[in-house]
Design a protein around this motif. Structure first.
Motif, PDB file in Angstrom:
ATOM      1  N   SER A   1       0.843  -1.195   0.000  1.00  0.00           N
ATOM      2  CA  SER A   1       0.000   0.000   0.000  1.00  0.00           C
ATOM      3  C   SER A   1       0.875   1.239   0.000  1.00  0.00           C
ATOM      4  CB  SER A   1      -0.905   0.003   1.231  1.00  0.00           C
ATOM      5  OG  SER A   1      -0.129   0.170   2.407  1.00  0.00           O
ATOM      6  N   VAL A   2       0.265   2.385  -0.282  1.00  0.00           N
ATOM      7  CA  VAL A   2       1.010   3.648  -0.253  1.00  0.00           C
ATOM      8  C   VAL A   2       1.580   3.876   1.135  1.00  0.00           C
ATOM      9  CG1 VAL A   2       0.833   6.151  -0.501  1.00  0.00           C
ATOM     10  CG2 VAL A   2      -0.337   4.654  -2.134  1.00  0.00           C
ATOM     11  N   SER A   3       0.770   3.605   2.152  1.00  0.00           N
ATOM     12  CA  SER A   3       1.230   3.782   3.541  1.00  0.00           C
ATOM     13  C   SER A   3       2.449   2.925   3.838  1.00  0.00           C
ATOM     14  CB  SER A   3       0.093   3.427   4.506  1.00  0.00           C
ATOM     15  OG  SER A   3       0.566   3.343   5.832  1.00  0.00           O
ATOM     16  N   GLN A   4       2.402   1.654   3.429  1.00  0.00           N
ATOM     17  CA  GLN A   4       3.539   0.765   3.673  1.00  0.00           C
ATOM     18  C   GLN A   4       4.774   1.214   2.898  1.00  0.00           C
ATOM     19  OE1 GLN A   4       1.491  -2.900   2.549  1.00  0.00           O
ATOM     20  NE2 GLN A   4       1.818  -3.709   4.605  1.00  0.00           N
ATOM     21  N   GLY A   5       4.577   1.646   1.659  1.00  0.00           N
ATOM     22  CA  GLY A   5       5.702   2.099   0.855  1.00  0.00           C
ATOM     23  C   GLY A   5       6.423   3.275   1.486  1.00  0.00           C
ATOM     24  N   ILE A   6       5.651   4.237   1.943  1.00  0.00           N
ATOM     25  CA  ILE A   6       6.248   5.412   2.596  1.00  0.00           C
ATOM     26  C   ILE A   6       6.936   5.015   3.893  1.00  0.00           C
ATOM     27  CG2 ILE A   6       5.761   7.640   3.684  1.00  0.00           C
ATOM     28  CD1 ILE A   6       5.547   7.653   0.630  1.00  0.00           C
ATOM     29  N   ARG A   7       6.285   4.137   4.673  1.00  0.00           N
ATOM     30  CA  ARG A   7       6.882   3.723   5.952  1.00  0.00           C
ATOM     31  C   ARG A   7       8.134   2.885   5.742  1.00  0.00           C
ATOM     32  NH1 ARG A   7       3.892   0.467   9.002  1.00  0.00           N
ATOM     33  NH2 ARG A   7       2.291   0.002   7.455  1.00  0.00           N
ATOM     34  N   MET A   8       8.203   2.114   4.642  1.00  0.00           N
ATOM     35  CA  MET A   8       9.421   1.373   4.333  1.00  0.00           C
ATOM     36  C   MET A   8      10.598   2.321   4.138  1.00  0.00           C
ATOM     37  SD  MET A   8       8.701  -1.867   1.831  1.00  0.00           S
ATOM     38  CE  MET A   8       8.080  -0.869   0.502  1.00  0.00           C
ATOM     39  N   ILE A   9      10.363   3.360   3.351  1.00  0.00           N
ATOM     40  CA  ILE A   9      11.448   4.285   3.014  1.00  0.00           C
ATOM     41  C   ILE A   9      11.907   5.078   4.235  1.00  0.00           C
ATOM     42  CG2 ILE A   9      11.942   6.407   1.702  1.00  0.00           C
ATOM     43  CD1 ILE A   9      10.393   5.183  -0.622  1.00  0.00           C
ATOM     44  N   PHE A  10      10.973   5.357   5.158  1.00  0.00           N
ATOM     45  CA  PHE A  10      11.332   6.137   6.344  1.00  0.00           C
ATOM     46  C   PHE A  10      11.599   5.270   7.569  1.00  0.00           C
ATOM     47  CE2 PHE A  10       9.336   9.261   3.596  1.00  0.00           C
ATOM     48  CZ  PHE A  10      10.138  10.367   3.768  1.00  0.00           C
ATOM     49  N   TYR A  11      11.763   3.962   7.359  1.00  0.00           N
ATOM     50  CA  TYR A  11      12.112   3.018   8.439  1.00  0.00           C
ATOM     51  C   TYR A  11      11.079   3.084   9.563  1.00  0.00           C
ATOM     52  CZ  TYR A  11      15.946  -0.048  10.043  1.00  0.00           C
ATOM     53  OH  TYR A  11      16.723  -1.135  10.383  1.00  0.00           O
ATOM     54  N   MET A  12       9.818   3.107   9.201  1.00  0.00           N
ATOM     55  CA  MET A  12       8.746   3.231  10.195  1.00  0.00           C
ATOM     56  C   MET A  12       7.847   1.994  10.234  1.00  0.00           C
ATOM     57  SD  MET A  12       7.791   7.233   9.506  1.00  0.00           S
ATOM     58  CE  MET A  12       6.538   7.325  10.777  1.00  0.00           C
TER      59      MET A  12
END
Length: 444
Positions: A10-21
């Motif tokens: 998901s978009v949320s997971q993609g963003i959190r992957m990149i920001f180590y979240m």
């Protein structure tokens, strides 16, 4: 890591992957085969963020965030660096698994949040020391310098990776294999790399109190600078606390000028990857004495007989403010041609990774050879190298031959005829240019 472990992101997971979240509960796996290829999953988000950076830079500064020739070279280096993984598992994982299976002292529970957070710290600590040694040991710098060779600083710079770097980085993570399961390590190895993507930008300024703890665009801009105050500073991956603890931290103050202290002035991928190895080889044989030869390899890039281990800071060229990044002088039309050919090659590259399990070894080798040939030819065109037109003619011929024998297939089947027409036109065009070049000398 197994391609079959891929999941929709998901978009949320993609963003959190990149920001180590990402949370430990959603990124803990019992076996290595279950670990997703997070780097591959993040590719669409890389592209989206690069486009967003371009728009924001244009709005804030009235200009794009980078130069087309430099961006193509960065993407080219990133592609080059990943090609070995088509044939074998990364040495960073292979050596780790070997140590884990033969020498581990204890086995921490793979599903424990404590193991997850301990591995986060361990991988980041290992990265700090690997990164520092990659600047302080000449033979390791031969790999890492590729990443620093860009004279721009934008998200595409993060993709400018070395094909050689992994052959030394594994050493600094190997102590973790004495107690951390490979599946947990594989997750954090990827997240540590992904985090470092977003800090390669000039559109984000100061992040306030976060600057005290984490690596930020401001801190990493200093690391990429060739100003004297920037050299050998801010080695952090995720946490800047390591630099603060070990005395290598430097805050951003005067304007940073990016790139190597001695720019290489080329867009040709083999030179970008290997030019410093050639320099070491030449210097090694030109330096008298066994211990001096040893020092050429294992002391700093700036070392010379009679100098300190890391060289003399006063020998680093001063920044005058009039530095001009090396740019290709080819026409805008030729740059557009380079973009089109790069995009086509990138599509075949992605398809090759997606289908590598079902491709024959012959097809895989031929596709890799074609990808390398394409990267080289584009570099030659941008550099306006002698015989660039001859090489491009040959490359287009190779493409048609690979398609004819079934080793390459257009990703949209009904466009096969259009591809043949397009590349036939390219052959005719570059063939004429080749003959003119042979008759009248280099073209512009």
């Amino acid at each position: 890591m197994n391609p079959e472990a891929q999941q929709d992101v998901s978009v949320s997971q993609g963003i959190r992957m990149i920001f180590y979240m990402m949370k430990p509960s959603e990124t803990s796996f019992e076996t290595l085969e279950e670990v997703p290829d997070y780097v591959k999953q993040a590719t669409p988000f890389f592209i989206s963020l690069m486009l967003l950076e371009l728009v924001v830079s244009w709005i804030l500064k009235g200009k794009p965030s980078g130069r087309l020739d430099d961006v193509l070279t960065s993407v080219s280096a990133g592609i080059f660096s990943r090609l070995p993984s088509l044939f074998s598992r990364s040495i960073e994982l292979t050596t780790y698994i070997y140590i884990w299976e033969n020498y581990r002292l204890i086995s921490l529970p793979w599903h424990s949040p404590w193991t997850w957070y301990l591995t986060f710290l361990g991988v980041d600590f290992g990265y700090y020391w690997f990164h520092r040694m990659a600047h302080e040991v000449n033979i390791m710098w031969a790999g890492h310098q590729t990443h620093h060779s860009s004279e721009d600083y934008n998200l595409s710079t993060a993709l400018r990776q070395s094909i050689l770097q992994v052959y030394t980085s594994w050493i600094f993570y190997s102590p973790l294999a004495l107690f951390v399961p490979p599946s947990v390590y594989a997750v954090h190895l990827q997240f540590n790399l992904l985090y470092q993507f977003w800090i390669h930008t000039e559109v984000i300024n100061n992040l306030g109190p976060l600057e005290l703890i984490i690596n930020t665009p401001s801190h990493h801009r200093v690391h990429h600078g060739r100003n004297r105050y920037c050299i050998d500073k801010n080695y952090a991956g995720v946490l800047i606390i390591w630099d603060r603890i070990f005395g290598t931290f430097e805050a951003e103050n005067e304007k940073v000028v990016y790139g190597l202290t001695h720019p290489i002035n080329t867009f040709e991928p083999f030179k970008v990857q290997f030019h410093h190895l050639v320099y070491i080889w030449t210097t090694f044989w030109a330096t008298p004495g066994f211990f001096n030869k040893f020092s050429v390899i294992f002391k700093g890039p700036g070392w010379g007989p009679g100098k300190p281990r890391l060289g003399l800071s006063e020998e680093i060229p001063e920044i005058t403010g009039e530095e001009c990044p090396f740019s290709s002088s080819v026409s805008h039309l030729l740059k557009i041609y380079a973009v089109v050919q790069s995009a086509l090659m990138l599509a075949f590259y992605e398809e090759t990774f997606a289908d590598k399990a079902v491709l024959s070894q012959v097809t895989l080798l031929l596709r890799v050879a074609f990808i390398i040939l394409t990267l080289t030819s584009i570099g030659f065109l941008l550099d306006q190298r002698p015989k660039a037109a001859v090489l491009e003619t040959f490359r287009c011929l190779v493409f048609l031959m690979l398609c004819r024998f079934g080793h390459l297939k257009p990703f949209i089947p009904f466009l096969s005829f259009a591809f043949e027409i397009f590349f036939s036109i390219c052959i005719a065009f570059w063939g004429v240019r080749s003959m003119k070049e042979l008759a009248f000398g280099p073209w512009k």
